[in-house]
Design a protein around this motif. Structure first.
Motif, PDB file in Angstrom:
ATOM      1  N   ALA A  37       0.600  -0.835  -0.456  1.00  0.00           N
ATOM      2  CA  ALA A  37       0.293   0.587  -0.103  1.00  0.00           C
ATOM      3  C   ALA A  37       0.922   1.414   0.127  1.00  0.00           C
ATOM      4  CB  ALA A  37      -1.347  -0.022   0.845  1.00  0.00           C
ATOM      5  N   ASP A  38       0.390   2.561  -0.260  1.00  0.00           N
ATOM      6  CA  ASP A  38       1.405   3.437  -0.450  1.00  0.00           C
ATOM      7  C   ASP A  38       0.364   4.711   0.270  1.00  0.00           C
ATOM      8  OD1 ASP A  38       2.213   6.219  -1.084  1.00  0.00           O
ATOM      9  OD2 ASP A  38       1.920   5.713  -3.429  1.00  0.00           O
ATOM     10  N   GLU A  39       1.486   5.259   1.507  1.00  0.00           N
ATOM     11  CA  GLU A  39       0.472   5.684   2.239  1.00  0.00           C
ATOM     12  C   GLU A  39      -0.199   6.829   1.809  1.00  0.00           C
ATOM     13  OE1 GLU A  39       4.362   8.353   3.885  1.00  0.00           O
ATOM     14  OE2 GLU A  39       3.603   7.040   5.222  1.00  0.00           O
ATOM     15  N   ASN A  40      -0.119   6.862   0.385  1.00  0.00           N
ATOM     16  CA  ASN A  40      -0.495   8.729   0.009  1.00  0.00           C
ATOM     17  C   ASN A  40      -1.577   8.008  -0.465  1.00  0.00           C
ATOM     18  OD1 ASN A  40       1.543  10.402   0.465  1.00  0.00           O
ATOM     19  ND2 ASN A  40       2.439   9.388  -1.034  1.00  0.00           N
ATOM     20  N   ASP A  41      -2.563   7.015  -0.851  1.00  0.00           N
ATOM     21  CA  ASP A  41      -3.318   6.377  -1.262  1.00  0.00           C
ATOM     22  C   ASP A  41      -4.775   7.626  -0.278  1.00  0.00           C
ATOM     23  OD1 ASP A  41      -2.414   4.278  -2.687  1.00  0.00           O
ATOM     24  OD2 ASP A  41      -3.344   2.530  -1.654  1.00  0.00           O
ATOM     25  N   PRO A  42      -5.388   7.891  -0.823  1.00  0.00           N
ATOM     26  CA  PRO A  42      -6.718   8.515  -1.303  1.00  0.00           C
ATOM     27  C   PRO A  42      -7.009   8.091   0.341  1.00  0.00           C
ATOM     28  CG  PRO A  42      -7.373   8.065  -3.103  1.00  0.00           C
ATOM     29  CD  PRO A  42      -5.648   7.733  -2.870  1.00  0.00           C
ATOM     30  N   ILE A  43      -8.366   8.648   1.004  1.00  0.00           N
ATOM     31  CA  ILE A  43      -9.467   8.077   2.301  1.00  0.00           C
ATOM     32  C   ILE A  43     -10.430   7.703   1.641  1.00  0.00           C
ATOM     33  CG2 ILE A  43     -10.899   8.272   4.562  1.00  0.00           C
ATOM     34  CD1 ILE A  43      -9.425  10.879   4.777  1.00  0.00           C
ATOM     35  N   PRO A  44     -10.238   6.369   1.574  1.00  0.00           N
ATOM     36  CA  PRO A  44     -11.643   5.262   0.864  1.00  0.00           C
ATOM     37  C   PRO A  44     -13.157   6.705   1.281  1.00  0.00           C
ATOM     38  CG  PRO A  44     -10.705   3.919   2.190  1.00  0.00           C
ATOM     39  CD  PRO A  44     -10.233   5.188   2.658  1.00  0.00           C
ATOM     40  N   ASN A  45     -14.323   6.352   0.217  1.00  0.00           N
ATOM     41  CA  ASN A  45     -14.674   6.925   0.681  1.00  0.00           C
ATOM     42  C   ASN A  45     -15.215   8.899   1.205  1.00  0.00           C
ATOM     43  OD1 ASN A  45     -16.241   4.968  -0.745  1.00  0.00           O
ATOM     44  ND2 ASN A  45     -16.491   3.641   0.803  1.00  0.00           N
ATOM     45  N   GLY A  46     -13.625   9.027   1.655  1.00  0.00           N
ATOM     46  CA  GLY A  46     -13.691  10.233   2.225  1.00  0.00           C
ATOM     47  C   GLY A  46     -13.913  11.969   1.390  1.00  0.00           C
ATOM     48  N   ALA A  47     -14.713  11.511   0.521  1.00  0.00           N
ATOM     49  CA  ALA A  47     -14.857  13.252  -0.364  1.00  0.00           C
ATOM     50  C   ALA A  47     -16.633  12.376  -0.913  1.00  0.00           C
ATOM     51  CB  ALA A  47     -14.252  13.501  -1.954  1.00  0.00           C
ATOM     52  N   SER A  48     -17.199  13.369  -1.470  1.00  0.00           N
ATOM     53  CA  SER A  48     -17.991  13.391  -2.759  1.00  0.00           C
ATOM     54  C   SER A  48     -18.269  13.659  -3.905  1.00  0.00           C
ATOM     55  CB  SER A  48     -19.498  13.968  -1.684  1.00  0.00           C
ATOM     56  OG  SER A  48     -19.589  13.247  -0.361  1.00  0.00           O
ATOM     57  N   VAL A  49     -18.907  13.133  -4.548  1.00  0.00           N
ATOM     58  CA  VAL A  49     -19.181  13.534  -6.567  1.00  0.00           C
ATOM     59  C   VAL A  49     -19.514  15.560  -5.869  1.00  0.00           C
ATOM     60  CG1 VAL A  49     -18.857  11.989  -7.068  1.00  0.00           C
ATOM     61  CG2 VAL A  49     -20.700  12.316  -7.037  1.00  0.00           C
ATOM     62  N   PRO A  50     -19.844  16.405  -6.996  1.00  0.00           N
ATOM     63  CA  PRO A  50     -20.873  17.028  -7.068  1.00  0.00           C
ATOM     64  C   PRO A  50     -21.952  17.110  -6.636  1.00  0.00           C
ATOM     65  CG  PRO A  50     -18.956  17.376  -8.570  1.00  0.00           C
ATOM     66  CD  PRO A  50     -19.185  15.992  -8.579  1.00  0.00           C
ATOM     67  N   SER A  51     -22.555  18.180  -6.034  1.00  0.00           N
ATOM     68  CA  SER A  51     -24.151  17.911  -5.925  1.00  0.00           C
ATOM     69  C   SER A  51     -24.828  18.105  -7.985  1.00  0.00           C
ATOM     70  CB  SER A  51     -25.124  19.107  -4.574  1.00  0.00           C
ATOM     71  OG  SER A  51     -24.657  20.051  -5.546  1.00  0.00           O
TER      72      SER A  51
END
Length: 770
Positions: free
Chosen positions: A693-707
């Motif tokens: 794993a790469d510690e720079n991987d993004p947080i899973p489900n950590g953001a949202s697509v635009p409204s």
């Protein structure tokens, strides 16, 4: 693919022949019979907030022989499984006609007009109720519809619906296993739908959809049948924001049959059957990149594997889906006893075929999967109610169902030596599994009217789930309190213990070691545990208030805690869902509803807030991309991929001469979503020793697509031809402002491709009723 095209052409010829024969055989007209209890309201809103106790009012039917008996039996059946204390939202036949595309809308779009229902892509489960993954159960005339293989379409058509409820919240004890919501459908019947309709619908995206429906009576028999064929070139959501999808044709065939026979004034038998057959092309992203890594984190080089250069437009993946359902039910109403016993069976299948294997290998990291799943279900359901005087009504029942899945998978991969970065010749591995499971449940509950304005419904159910790999059970208490301090105010509060086994057809095979040392190797190869049943505590509190004649509002709040929180997603190439567990889950939110109806005017507004989270990768860990992500989820709460904080649906309609056959209807409705989840919002910061794993991987489900939002409008005009015949024309404009909006970005736990909502669509229909 030639075989698929020949099958489509043959199916089209057969279906057109059936429709022509039906039209010829139904040329004569019969006397229409009416029943005031089933007359549709003018309200466009699918809102009936916080519905409490069934009133038990009379059927108010005129003396029409068998029709009177049918109305009385329908009322008796509604007393067997009422939604006491739960929150129920009603969609009538007329309400469906007063929303986007009417009864030509996909069935999930009808449900989407209920509060707290979030839209998703067809490839990811379509709908989420109150922050849950799928977890919906469908009932037709109070008989369970066994779940099918999760696919792109629902085999049901709104055109056979007389009325429908979405029941959510703290469910009474008669509802088990699938508990996020109950879609309770009451079908049209020949006793009240005496005559028929033929319709031609079409428009944007090469849409053509002929359909028919016909109902009638013959002695003590009543019957209803409908059928439709649908062709369009937007079968699945587009993977790009463009107005036209590439390689996205679909052909779908659906039919539904209902028949019932009155045995006496207090009993009848009913037969229900449905069938659907659908072919889908998998849409292509012309700018699809070649993946930089395999599932285990090693780099992927198509040229090193000996694959010639390829273009995404050469991809030719397809999926076939079939569903067949049948039920036979016996109902008896004798004095204080109401009883229904039903036997049911279903066959459901989904077959994913990568027809151009070299190109699929090129763009899928050296993996191409041909997956065929067939689910066979059969069971027995019995429900009864018994009135013990004025204060108590006992209800009890049982359900048992056996399921078997035939899961046949052929996966083509390359042997891979990660030390030397070399590939061997491609190999195919075949895995044939036949898991089976037994679902069984019994319940007992008491509706206690403590005094005229206060009712307590309490009880419990015991459920058992026994499968090839597991055996679990649970005793689940339920209690709901309904208080009506005034005729205009209803309060309800409830607690339910839930037991939710994983759908057998989505439980992934754990036989992954066969792919070690290949491009199909999992990034997580240790600590694998089987998928478990979810166990949850659910709390619900709500109020509904009539402010003015025709104006009603409702507010409902809920909170759920879970052990082994179930979720599902798409992992790898195949577009068939796989289930997994989080160790813990929490879901909470609130819903506001309002509706106003006066004369021919109707309107509704639904607004919901929801939070859904999980912690701990508790099962099927090999589905996750790498050990670092698993370690992060094991120590952090993350949002579930289907979490959408704010969801709204709104509508207004007006109908002139609503009681006449020369009528005009106009409507406008809208859908709003704040956006489903995607990876982002920071990095996991975790790199386990020896991991990839790469510690720079993004947080899973950590953001949202635009409204996003969509606005739809339409108009309908009916013309009376003679005493028995009517012509109707309709125009629908979907996504009036031509918004380009994203449902899925292609990132997130169990999300394997971007999905965009449909752009503007203009559709029209002409129907003839006789």
């Amino acid at each position: 693919m030639k075989i698929f095209e020949e099958q489509k052409n043959w199916n089209r010829r057969v279906y057109w022949s059936v429709i022509s024969l039906m039209a010829l055989s139904c040329g004569g007209t019969t006397l229409a019979q009416t029943n005031s209890v089933l007359a549709a309201t003018n309200s466009v809103a699918p809102v009936n907030p916080a519905k409490a106790v069934n009133s038990g009012s009379s059927t108010n039917v005129t003396d029409l022989g068998n029709v009177t008996v049918i109305g009385r039996l329908n009322q008796a059946r509604s007393q067997i499984s009422p939604d006491l204390g739960a929150t129920a939202y009603t969609h009538t036949q007329d309400q469906i006609e007063s929303q986007s595309q009417g009864d030509n809308a996909p069935f999930n779009q009808v449900i989407l007009r209920s509060p707290g229902v979030a839209q998703d892509s067809a490839a990811n489960g379509d709908l989420h109720v109150r922050g849950e993954h799928a977890n919906l159960q469908y009932r037709i005339d109070d008989v369970l519809l066994p779940e099918g293989i999760t696919g792109f379409g629902i085999e049901l058509d709104p055109r056979f619906v007389q009325s429908m409820q979405l029941i959510t919240g703290s469910l009474p004890a008669q509802y088990g296993f699938r508990t996020a919501g109950v879609v309770d459908i009451q079908t049209k019947s020949g006793a009240f739908e005496n005559g028929g309709t033929v319709e031609m619908y079409g428009g944007s995206y090469d849409t053509i959809r002929p359909s028919f429906e016909y109902g009638g009576t013959q002695g003590k028999w009543s019957y209803f049948v409908d059928g439709s064929y649908d062709h369009n070139d937007l079968g699945i959501e587009n993977v790009t924001p463009s107005s036209q999808a590439i390689h996205d044709d679909t052909d779908q065939y659906k039919t539904f049959v209902y028949a019932s026979r009155i045995l006496s004034d207090t009993s009848r038998v009913s037969i229900i059957g449905s069938a659907s057959y659908a072919d889908y092309q998998i849409p292509i992203n012309p700018n699809q990149p070649v993946p930089s890594q395999q599932g285990d984190g090693n780099p992927w080089s198509p040229s090193a594997a000996g694959l010639p250069p390829s273009s995404p437009t050469d991809l030719n993946d397809n999926q076939n889906e079939q569903n067949y359902y049948g039920v036979a039910a016996y109902q008896k109403s004798a004095g204080d006893l109401n009883l229904q016993v039903a036997a049911f069976g279903r066959e459901s299948s989904a077959h994913y075929v990568p027809s151009n294997v070299p190109t699929t290998l090129y763009y899928n990291g050296g993996v191409a999967t041909d997956e065929n799943r067939i689910l066979y279900s059969g069971g027995l359901q019995a429900d009864a109610s018994y009135d013990l005087g004025d204060k108590h009504t006992l209800r009890s029942g049982l359900m048992t169902m056996e399921e078997v899945v035939s899961a046949d998978t052929t996966t083509t991969v390359f042997p891979y030596d990660s030390a030397n970065n070399t590939y061997g010749p491609e190999q195919s591995f075949t895995q044939d599994n036949t898991p089976h499971a037994l679902f069984a449940g019994v319940y007992l509950e008491d509706e206690w009217k403590m005094f005229s304005k206060f009712t307590v419904n309490y009880g419990a159910r015991f459920d058992e789930y026994s499968s090839t790999t597991d055996n679990e059970n649970q005793l689940s208490p339920r209690v709901n309190v309904i208080y009506q301090p005034t005729d205009k105010t209803t309060l309800h509060a409830g607690y339910s213990r839930y037991f939710t086994p994983p759908p057998l057809e989505t439980v992934p095979s754990s036989n992954i070691t066969q792919f070690d040392g290949t491009t199909g190797q999992s990034g997580v190869a240790s600590g694998i545990t089987p998928v478990k049943a979810e166990r949850a505590n659910y709390y619900d509190l709500g109020i509904s208030q009539t402010l003015l004649p025709g104006l009603q509002i409702g507010l409902d709040g809920y909170y759920k805690t879970a052990k082994n929180q179930l979720d599902d997603g798409l992992f790898g190439q195949s577009l068939i869902l796989s289930s997994f567990n989080y160790d813990k889950g929490r879901v909470y939110g609130a819903e506001f509803t309002a509706s106003y109806t006066v004369g021919g005017f109707s309107s509704y507004a639904n607004l919901a807030y929801s939070v859904a989270q999980g912690e701990g990768a508790a099962s099927a860990q090999f589905l996750w991309p790498d050990p670092g992500t698993v370690d992060y989820v094991n120590s952090h709460w993350i949002y579930l991929d289907h979490d959408q904080p704010v969801t709204g649906s709104f509508g207004v309609a007006y109908k002139w001469n609503e009681s006449a056959r020369n009528s005009t209807r106009v409507y406008a409705d809208a859908i709003y979503g704040s956006g489903l989840r995607q990876d982002g919002g920071g990095t996991i910061g975790v790199t386990p020793d020896g991991g990839t794993a790469d510690e720079n991987d993004p947080i899973p489900n950590g953001a949202s697509v635009p409204s996003y939002y969509t606005i739809n409008i339409g108009a309908e005009q009916s013309f009376k031809i003679d005493k028995k015949q009517t012509m109707k024309v309709r125009l629908d404009i979907v996504n009036l402002t031509d918004n380009s909006y994203e449902l899925r970005s292609g990132t997130g736990v169990g999300v394997n491709a971007p999905q965009y909502g449909a752009r503007i669509g203009i559709f029209g229909s002409v129907s003839y009723t006789f």
